[in-house]
Design an enzyme around this catalytic site. Structure first.
Site, short mmCIF file in Angstrom:
data_model
loop_
_atom_site.label_atom_id
_atom_site.label_comp_id
_atom_site.label_asym_id
_atom_site.label_seq_id
_atom_site.Cartn_x
_atom_site.Cartn_y
_atom_site.Cartn_z
N GLU A 31 56.57 38.41 47.64
CA GLU A 31 56.44 39.29 48.79
C GLU A 31 57.56 40.33 48.77
OE1 GLU A 31 56.35 36.94 52.38
OE2 GLU A 31 55.23 35.36 51.35
N GLU A 62 52.50 32.00 49.94
CA GLU A 62 53.40 31.34 49.00
C GLU A 62 52.64 30.49 47.99
OE1 GLU A 62 55.70 32.76 52.36
OE2 GLU A 62 53.88 31.54 52.23
N PHE A 88 60.06 27.42 52.76
CA PHE A 88 58.63 27.57 52.49
C PHE A 88 58.16 26.69 51.33
CE2 PHE A 88 59.05 32.20 54.13
CZ PHE A 88 59.21 31.72 55.43
N HIS A 131 64.49 28.39 58.83
CA HIS A 131 64.92 29.34 57.81
C HIS A 131 66.36 29.09 57.36
CE1 HIS A 131 61.63 31.40 59.94
NE2 HIS A 131 61.36 31.95 58.77
#
Length: 327
Positions: A31, A62, A88, A131
């Protein structure tokens, strides 16, 4: 000149650039890796030299990124797949753990998956619980996956370059708090060969084993301890698979005490595995049990003060060493 001043981020960019110049089969996929230059700026401006056929922007999927990278690797390319966050991994574990890690075994060694999965993890930006994790334990648990976690700009360059020569998948985890760290680096010669740990600071009273950002935290703790006439030996593992236990064992045999520091959670994590290995392989030399210093077993807080309190600090390490030495 043999050495240059360079940031961790720019060392990674230089590694990708040099690898892509040397080998036309190296591509980058993920990305915003192309025109935008990557979420953390590692692929900035590379599209101008290599074009969109080698810097491939993808949809937000992903599973598709890693799946395509595996297929590309099996058919002659050397893809570098980028995940914006290590968090992720949950979206790609079938592709990564059930496919990439096992294909060489399942095909009887006739084919491999020469790919690199670049991602970043750890705390330091108050990015919240989804995150900010340290999930290297997931990768370490899976046979067939190599795992590199550089602490310095020099290692960022050399470990990534070497990863792109290997016949099997490498998970390359960069710490988000290291990207802007500027250091003197030698891009011609690595500190150590792939799979070899390095002693970042010599000492005689105790051995501290760590990796990634915690190397710098440990070195800060060692400086504090030096003022108390305590010499802490700091070992940077550099890669967790392969894991260089020989360097660790040689150090513990000399110091007779060991601590393991990891930003990941305490329970069932990398620190637990390392502590167990040291206990088993250095039992006859240890004066005290191996101590783990690791992240709290909680979702990482978003508040900066709570976030920083949830992971090991130089003060905590120094205090723990003094208690171990009964000082």
């Amino acid at each position: 000149m043999a050495t240059i001043e360079i940031t961790y981020r720019d060392a990674l960019r230089r590694a990708l650039q040099d690898a892509m110049r040397a080998d036309e089969s190296v591509i980058v996929i993920g990305e915003e890796v192309g025109a935008y230059g990557g979420a953390y700026g590692v692929t900035k401006d590379l599209i101008g030299e290599f074009g969109p056929d080698r810097l491939i922007d993808t949809p937000i999927s992903e599973a598709a990124i890693v799946g395509v990278a595996i297929g590309a690797a099996m058919t002659g390319l050397r893809p570098v797949a980028e995940l914006m966050y290590v968090d992720f991994l949950g979206l790609v574990m079938d592709q990564l753990a059930n496919q990439a890690a096992k294909i060489r075994y399942m095909f009887g060694g006739q084919i491999g998956v020469p790919m690199v999965l670049r991602t970043q993890g750890g705390t330091g930006r108050s990015a919240g619980a989804q995150h900010s994790q340290s999930l290297e334990g997931w990768i370490l648990h899976t046979p067939g996956l190599r795992l590199a976690m550089p602490a310095t700009a020099q290692d960022a360059y050399h470990l990534l370059r070497h990863s792109l020569t290997l016949p099997d998948p490498v998970v390359f985890i960069e710490h988000k708090s290291l990207y802007t760290r500027r250091e003197t680096a030698d891009l011609q010669s690595p500190d150590a060969l792939w799979g070899k740990a390095i002693v970042r600071r010599e000492g005689r009273h105790a051995t501290l084993v760590t990796y990634s950002r915690m190397v710098h935290v440990a070195l800060e703790a060692a400086e504090r301890l030096a003022a108390r006439d305590v010499a802490l030996e700091v070992i940077d593992l550099r890669t967790l698979n392969p894991l260089d236990m020989a360097t660790v064992i040689a150090s513990v045999e000399r110091t007779s005490r060991a601590l393991v520091v990891s930003e990941g959670p305490l329970t069932g994590g990398v620190a637990a595995e390392l502590a167990a290995r040291i206990s088993e392989e250095c039992f006859d030399y240890l004066e005290d049990p191996v101590i783990r210093i690791a992240g709290e077993d909680i979702p990482v807080p978003v508040a900066p003060d709570l976030e920083s309190a949830s992971i090991p600090t130089a003060e905590l390490i120094a205090t723990t060493v003094l208690r171990m030495l009964r000082r």
